[in-house]
Design an enzyme around this catalytic site. Structure first.
Site, PDB file in Angstrom:
ATOM      1  N   VAL A  18      46.278  -6.123  45.470  1.00 18.42           N
ATOM      2  CA  VAL A  18      46.061  -5.550  47.142  1.00 18.42           C
ATOM      3  C   VAL A  18      47.308  -5.263  47.781  1.00 18.42           C
ATOM      4  O   VAL A  18      47.538  -4.465  48.476  1.00 18.42           O
ATOM      5  CB  VAL A  18      45.428  -6.839  47.866  1.00 18.42           C
ATOM      6  CG1 VAL A  18      45.871  -8.270  47.707  1.00 18.42           C
ATOM      7  CG2 VAL A  18      45.395  -6.469  49.458  1.00 18.42           C
ATOM      8  N   LYS A  39      50.694  -2.593  33.899  1.00 23.80           N
ATOM      9  CA  LYS A  39      50.667  -2.533  32.392  1.00 23.80           C
ATOM     10  C   LYS A  39      49.312  -2.345  31.518  1.00 23.80           C
ATOM     11  O   LYS A  39      49.128  -2.345  30.693  1.00 23.80           O
ATOM     12  CB  LYS A  39      51.342  -4.024  31.969  1.00 23.80           C
ATOM     13  CG  LYS A  39      50.560  -5.209  32.211  1.00 23.80           C
ATOM     14  CD  LYS A  39      51.264  -6.346  31.666  1.00 23.80           C
ATOM     15  CE  LYS A  39      50.441  -7.741  32.225  1.00 23.80           C
ATOM     16  NZ  LYS A  39      50.991  -8.917  31.624  1.00 23.80           N
ATOM     17  N   THR A  47      43.435  -9.447  41.921  1.00 25.85           N
ATOM     18  CA  THR A  47      42.722  -9.148  43.358  1.00 25.85           C
ATOM     19  C   THR A  47      41.049  -8.729  42.863  1.00 25.85           C
ATOM     20  O   THR A  47      40.246  -9.249  43.433  1.00 25.85           O
ATOM     21  CB  THR A  47      43.258  -7.806  43.712  1.00 25.85           C
ATOM     22  OG1 THR A  47      44.677  -8.300  44.429  1.00 25.85           O
ATOM     23  CG2 THR A  47      42.490  -7.090  45.059  1.00 25.85           C
ATOM     24  N   GLN A  51      37.004 -13.777  44.849  1.00 28.22           N
ATOM     25  CA  GLN A  51      35.766 -13.998  45.394  1.00 28.22           C
ATOM     26  C   GLN A  51      35.425 -14.015  46.952  1.00 28.22           C
ATOM     27  O   GLN A  51      34.848 -13.274  47.537  1.00 28.22           O
ATOM     28  CB  GLN A  51      34.826 -15.017  44.545  1.00 28.22           C
ATOM     29  CG  GLN A  51      34.754 -14.828  43.340  1.00 28.22           C
ATOM     30  CD  GLN A  51      34.035 -15.837  42.460  1.00 28.22           C
ATOM     31  OE1 GLN A  51      33.430 -16.886  42.976  1.00 28.22           O
ATOM     32  NE2 GLN A  51      33.669 -15.690  41.108  1.00 28.22           N
ATOM     33  N   GLY A  52      35.874 -15.359  47.491  1.00 25.37           N
ATOM     34  CA  GLY A  52      35.689 -15.947  48.877  1.00 25.37           C
ATOM     35  C   GLY A  52      35.766 -14.937  49.689  1.00 25.37           C
ATOM     36  O   GLY A  52      34.981 -14.528  50.502  1.00 25.37           O
ATOM     37  N   GLU A 122      35.889 -22.224  54.049  1.00 25.35           N
ATOM     38  CA  GLU A 122      36.289 -22.686  52.722  1.00 25.35           C
ATOM     39  C   GLU A 122      36.971 -23.784  53.020  1.00 25.35           C
ATOM     40  O   GLU A 122      37.263 -23.926  54.373  1.00 25.35           O
ATOM     41  CB  GLU A 122      37.139 -21.523  52.073  1.00 25.35           C
ATOM     42  CG  GLU A 122      36.136 -20.424  51.499  1.00 25.35           C
ATOM     43  CD  GLU A 122      36.893 -19.131  50.634  1.00 25.35           C
ATOM     44  OE1 GLU A 122      37.972 -19.582  50.288  1.00 25.35           O
ATOM     45  OE2 GLU A 122      36.444 -18.056  50.510  1.00 25.35           O
ATOM     46  N   ASP A 217      54.691 -12.294  34.677  1.00 27.85           N
ATOM     47  CA  ASP A 217      55.882 -11.227  34.505  1.00 27.85           C
ATOM     48  C   ASP A 217      56.757 -10.906  35.573  1.00 27.85           C
ATOM     49  O   ASP A 217      58.091 -10.960  35.458  1.00 27.85           O
ATOM     50  CB  ASP A 217      55.250  -9.882  34.274  1.00 27.85           C
ATOM     51  CG  ASP A 217      53.970  -9.863  33.033  1.00 27.85           C
ATOM     52  OD1 ASP A 217      54.192 -10.740  32.508  1.00 27.85           O
ATOM     53  OD2 ASP A 217      53.437  -8.717  32.725  1.00 27.85           O
ATOM     54  N   HIS A 238      42.203 -24.511  41.216  1.00 26.47           N
ATOM     55  CA  HIS A 238      40.774 -24.504  41.834  1.00 26.47           C
ATOM     56  C   HIS A 238      39.834 -25.462  41.611  1.00 26.47           C
ATOM     57  O   HIS A 238      39.917 -25.870  40.411  1.00 26.47           O
ATOM     58  CB  HIS A 238      40.232 -22.940  41.662  1.00 26.47           C
ATOM     59  CG  HIS A 238      39.320 -22.480  42.671  1.00 26.47           C
ATOM     60  ND1 HIS A 238      38.015 -23.242  42.911  1.00 26.47           N
ATOM     61  CD2 HIS A 238      39.200 -21.623  43.628  1.00 26.47           C
ATOM     62  CE1 HIS A 238      37.345 -22.656  43.896  1.00 26.47           C
ATOM     63  NE2 HIS A 238      37.951 -21.715  44.396  1.00 26.47           N
ATOM     64  N   ARG A 287      41.958 -27.403  49.205  1.00 31.29           N
ATOM     65  CA  ARG A 287      41.915 -27.469  47.455  1.00 31.29           C
ATOM     66  C   ARG A 287      42.578 -28.445  46.874  1.00 31.29           C
ATOM     67  O   ARG A 287      42.157 -28.952  45.852  1.00 31.29           O
ATOM     68  CB  ARG A 287      42.446 -26.123  47.504  1.00 31.29           C
ATOM     69  CG  ARG A 287      41.677 -25.501  46.060  1.00 31.29           C
ATOM     70  CD  ARG A 287      42.045 -24.093  46.061  1.00 31.29           C
ATOM     71  NE  ARG A 287      41.188 -23.384  46.720  1.00 31.29           N
ATOM     72  CZ  ARG A 287      41.149 -22.130  46.860  1.00 31.29           C
ATOM     73  NH1 ARG A 287      42.090 -21.440  46.204  1.00 31.29           N
ATOM     74  NH2 ARG A 287      40.169 -21.261  47.362  1.00 31.29           N
ATOM     75  N   HIS A 349      44.782 -21.719  39.073  1.00 30.44           N
ATOM     76  CA  HIS A 349      44.154 -20.685  40.071  1.00 30.44           C
ATOM     77  C   HIS A 349      45.301 -19.877  40.772  1.00 30.44           C
ATOM     78  O   HIS A 349      45.273 -18.416  40.623  1.00 30.44           O
ATOM     79  CB  HIS A 349      43.267 -21.255  41.002  1.00 30.44           C
ATOM     80  CG  HIS A 349      42.685 -20.173  42.104  1.00 30.44           C
ATOM     81  ND1 HIS A 349      41.559 -19.329  41.438  1.00 30.44           N
ATOM     82  CD2 HIS A 349      42.660 -20.240  43.450  1.00 30.44           C
ATOM     83  CE1 HIS A 349      41.468 -18.543  42.575  1.00 30.44           C
ATOM     84  NE2 HIS A 349      41.532 -18.975  43.671  1.00 30.44           N
ATOM     85  N   ARG A 384      48.392 -23.419  48.999  1.00 34.33           N
ATOM     86  CA  ARG A 384      47.644 -22.450  49.854  1.00 34.33           C
ATOM     87  C   ARG A 384      46.326 -22.695  50.592  1.00 34.33           C
ATOM     88  O   ARG A 384      45.283 -23.211  49.677  1.00 34.33           O
ATOM     89  CB  ARG A 384      47.568 -21.234  48.920  1.00 34.33           C
ATOM     90  CG  ARG A 384      47.016 -20.022  49.413  1.00 34.33           C
ATOM     91  CD  ARG A 384      46.908 -19.032  48.545  1.00 34.33           C
ATOM     92  NE  ARG A 384      46.104 -19.116  47.363  1.00 34.33           N
ATOM     93  CZ  ARG A 384      44.743 -18.825  47.063  1.00 34.33           C
ATOM     94  NH1 ARG A 384      44.330 -17.982  48.296  1.00 34.33           N
ATOM     95  NH2 ARG A 384      44.006 -19.357  46.372  1.00 34.33           N
ATOM     96  N   SER A 389      45.286 -15.461  50.823  1.00 35.69           N
ATOM     97  CA  SER A 389      46.450 -14.655  50.231  1.00 35.69           C
ATOM     98  C   SER A 389      46.074 -13.075  50.164  1.00 35.69           C
ATOM     99  O   SER A 389      47.041 -12.268  50.125  1.00 35.69           O
ATOM    100  CB  SER A 389      46.252 -15.156  48.743  1.00 35.69           C
ATOM    101  OG  SER A 389      45.105 -15.539  48.211  1.00 35.69           O
ATOM    102  N   LEU A 390      44.651 -12.999  50.199  1.00 38.73           N
ATOM    103  CA  LEU A 390      44.397 -11.350  50.264  1.00 38.73           C
ATOM    104  C   LEU A 390      45.038 -10.902  51.645  1.00 38.73           C
ATOM    105  O   LEU A 390      45.621  -9.889  51.568  1.00 38.73           O
ATOM    106  CB  LEU A 390      42.997 -11.002  50.213  1.00 38.73           C
ATOM    107  CG  LEU A 390      42.313 -11.336  48.974  1.00 38.73           C
ATOM    108  CD1 LEU A 390      40.816 -11.101  48.907  1.00 38.73           C
ATOM    109  CD2 LEU A 390      42.790 -10.459  47.632  1.00 38.73           C
TER     110      LEU A 390
HETATM  111  C1  SIN Z   1      37.400 -18.708  46.391  1.00 37.41           C
HETATM  112  O1  SIN Z   1      36.553 -17.949  46.689  1.00 37.41           O
HETATM  113  O2  SIN Z   1      37.182 -19.954  46.192  1.00 37.41           O
HETATM  114  C2  SIN Z   1      38.925 -18.395  46.027  1.00 37.41           C
HETATM  115  C3  SIN Z   1      39.595 -18.150  47.329  1.00 37.41           C
HETATM  116  C4  SIN Z   1      41.037 -18.080  47.236  1.00 37.41           C
HETATM  117  O3  SIN Z   1      41.295 -18.418  46.392  1.00 37.41           O
HETATM  118  O4  SIN Z   1      41.637 -17.758  48.325  1.00 37.41           O
END
Ligand code: SIN
Length: 534
Positions: A18, A39, A47, A51-52, A122, A217, A238, A287, A349, A384, A389-390
């Site tokens: 992303v 690579k 990315t 999921q979430g 979440e 890397d 995770h 988390r 994770h 985090r 993060s996205l």
């Molecule tokens: C998840 O969908 O549980 C992961 C989301 C994340 O790591 O931000």
């Protein structure tokens, strides 16, 4: 956009998740010549597997009482005192606009029957502010939309090109990258600016949610170029990766936290609720809290033999439609999440720390930028917050493009390849086993020293020739750096928990900076990146 191997480009972007694709599209639109080097294949990145969703508080689509300030407060709380409040405020405030731009670029998010963005919760979020795509395939949709937008803009995209070194000029500023092309031939691509957007280091552990490309890397490239990294001890585990047996290794399917957001509950083999009495947010605690609770719960289970728990999602109506990726992964493993609780365990994770950058993604090496998981912007602190993060990748990618366009440094003459001594362990499986027992949850000085002495004693000099060699060297350096930082921090905080220092110590409310000296020795130094210790 014109570029050639002889003349180089204005900006080399290493990585195609992303942050990298966002920066690529924006930088080309700002008139820069850009090459994206990856690579593997473009969509072979972290990315793709996210999921979430994307956490963002939109002005017109939010829970009553929710606000960017509330999102900031949840992020700071999850980060356990090590976030940089200014970074958090500025990145999260930029979230809604980033999301709007992303939708304008064609990303399709899930909508409710009333045609507004579907939102969920979440861990650590006190409001429903996670938006998603494809039920639980948000990363794949972002990757699709951002790549289409980038292709439309027209950077050069070079798949199968492994960057091996940041080429530096005589003044130690960036002059380009050295790489191995698709055929494994060495080459130099000149550029006055390089963005590392390479993701994390999940493959340093035996079981991880990360794909095979996540071999640390970018961290290794940055350290070898002289950049400062920080918060490296904070590897996030995770809580709910699909448990497929005690010897599971490599990328294991994620069971998104959004499953708990929709009401699933963690239970043990006897049906007792794992999070009962642990945290006021119960199954939706941050988390680090949930992963530590699972680890300790199984350790104290009657008989002490369990190594996993279960996620009971049987009460969620329409599970297969809401969570198609999770449902498919369970079915492939011979499980039916609609009828039976899903076996889960914590796994590596996300790397909360990374290469230290300012708000524009600049590192302390002139011309070197970092964005996304490889970077340490101060957003995540010691842990985090889910789905931040996205969002960070979207915001940071845009900012790096703007910073490079504004700086417009000349292309400098690179010095020769660094004559540094590269070392790597021979036995990656052993390293991963050690990392997964001693550098996971509940670390100790004795355990960390055991990994350190394995790394010191077994890492032998290497002149890397193949991609596998380079990845082994990167994983070795990344593991050394994580272990050094974890030894340095004699307290427990966020994702870094130590049995010999079980408490959070307010004198440690500061980050540990890590650098490589000219002889390849790692230097660690606690300093107040987040202000004076209180
Ligand atoms: C998840 O969908 O549980 C992961 C989301 C994340 O790591 O931000």
């Amino acid at each position: 956009m014109t570029w050639s191997w002889e003349t180089g480009v204005d900006l080399v972007i290493v990585g195609s998740g992303v942050a990298g694709l966002t920066a690529a599209e924006r930088a080309v639109r700002l008139g820069l010549s850009v090459a994206v080097l990856t690579k593997s294949a473009v969509d072979d990145c972290n990315t793709q597997w996210a999921q979430g969703g994307v956490a963002a508080v939109l002005p017109d689509q939010r829970d009553p009482g929710d606000s960017v300030a509330a999102h900031v407060a949840d992020t700071l709380l999850a980060g356990a005192g090590l976030c940089e409040p200014e970074s958090v405020g500025s990145i999260l405030a930029a979230g809604p606009a980033a999301l709007t731009r992303l939708r304008a670029r064609g990303a399709r998010f899930d909508l409710t029957e009333r045609n507004v963005l579907a939102r969920t919760r979440e861990g650590g979020h006190r409001a429903a502010r996670i938006v998603r795509a494809g039920g639980d395939a948000t990363g794949a949709e972002l990757e699709r939309a951002l790549f289409a937008a980038a292709v439309d803009a027209g950077p050069a995209v070079l798949e199968g090109h492994l960057v091996t070194e940041i080429a530096l000029a005589g003044d130690r500023s960036v002059a380009g990258v050295r790489l191995l092309d698709q055929e494994g031939r060495p080459a130099l691509l000149r550029a006055p600016a390089v963005l590392l957007a390479t993701g994390g280091l999940g493959q340093a552990y035996r079981a991880t949610s990360n794909p095979a490309v996540a071999t640390g890397d970018g961290l290794a490239l940055a350290l070898r170029a002289g950049a400062t990294a920080s918060d490296l001890e904070f590897v996030q585990f995770h809580p709910t990766v699909l448990y497929t047996g005690p010897h599971a290794s490599g990328r294991c399917p994620l069971i998104t936290e959004a499953v708990r957001g929709e009401g699933a509950v963690l239970i043990d083999a006897g049906g007792a609720e794992v999070m009962d009495g642990v945290h006021e947010l119960g199954d939706l605690a941050p988390r680090d809290v949930v992963s530590a609770a699972i680890t300790r719960h199984v350790r104290t289970a009657p008989g002490g033999v369990d190594d996993h728990v279960f996620l009971d999602a049987t009460g969620i109506a329409g599970f297969a439609e809401r969570f198609p990726t999770v449902h498919a992964a369970c079915r492939t493993a011979g499980l039916d999440p609609v009828r039976d609780p899903i076996p889960v365990a914590p796994a590596a994770h996300y790397h909360c720390g990374g290469v230290v950058t300012d708000a524009m993604g600049r590192t302390d090496v002139p011309g070197l930028y970092a964005a996304g998981e490889v970077a340490r912007t101060g957003l995540h602190g010691a842990n985090r917050l889910a789905s931040n993060s996205l969002l960070e990748g979207l915001v940071a990618g845009e900012r790096v493009a703007a910073a490079v366009a504004a700086a417009r440094r000349p292309v400098l003459e690179p010095g020769g390849p660094a004559a540094e001594l590269m070392v790597a362990v021979d036995d990656l499986a052993r390293l991963r086993r050690l990392m997964s027992t001693e550098v996971m949850i509940d670390r100790s000085e004795a355990g960390l020293r055991a990994v350190e002495s394995y790394l010191d004693g077994s890492a032998t000099p290497l002149i890397p020739a193949t991609r596998a060699d380079w990845e082994r060297a990167a994983l070795t350096l990344a593991a050394r750096a994580v272990v050094a930082a974890a030894l340095h921090r004699t307290e427990s905080r966020g994702c870094h928990t130590r049995v010999d220092f079980p408490r959070t110590d307010r004198r440690w409310r500061r980050s540990v900076a890590v650098r490589l000296d000219d002889t390849g020795r790692l230097l660690t130094d606690a300093r107040a990146l987040v202000g004076d210790a209180r």
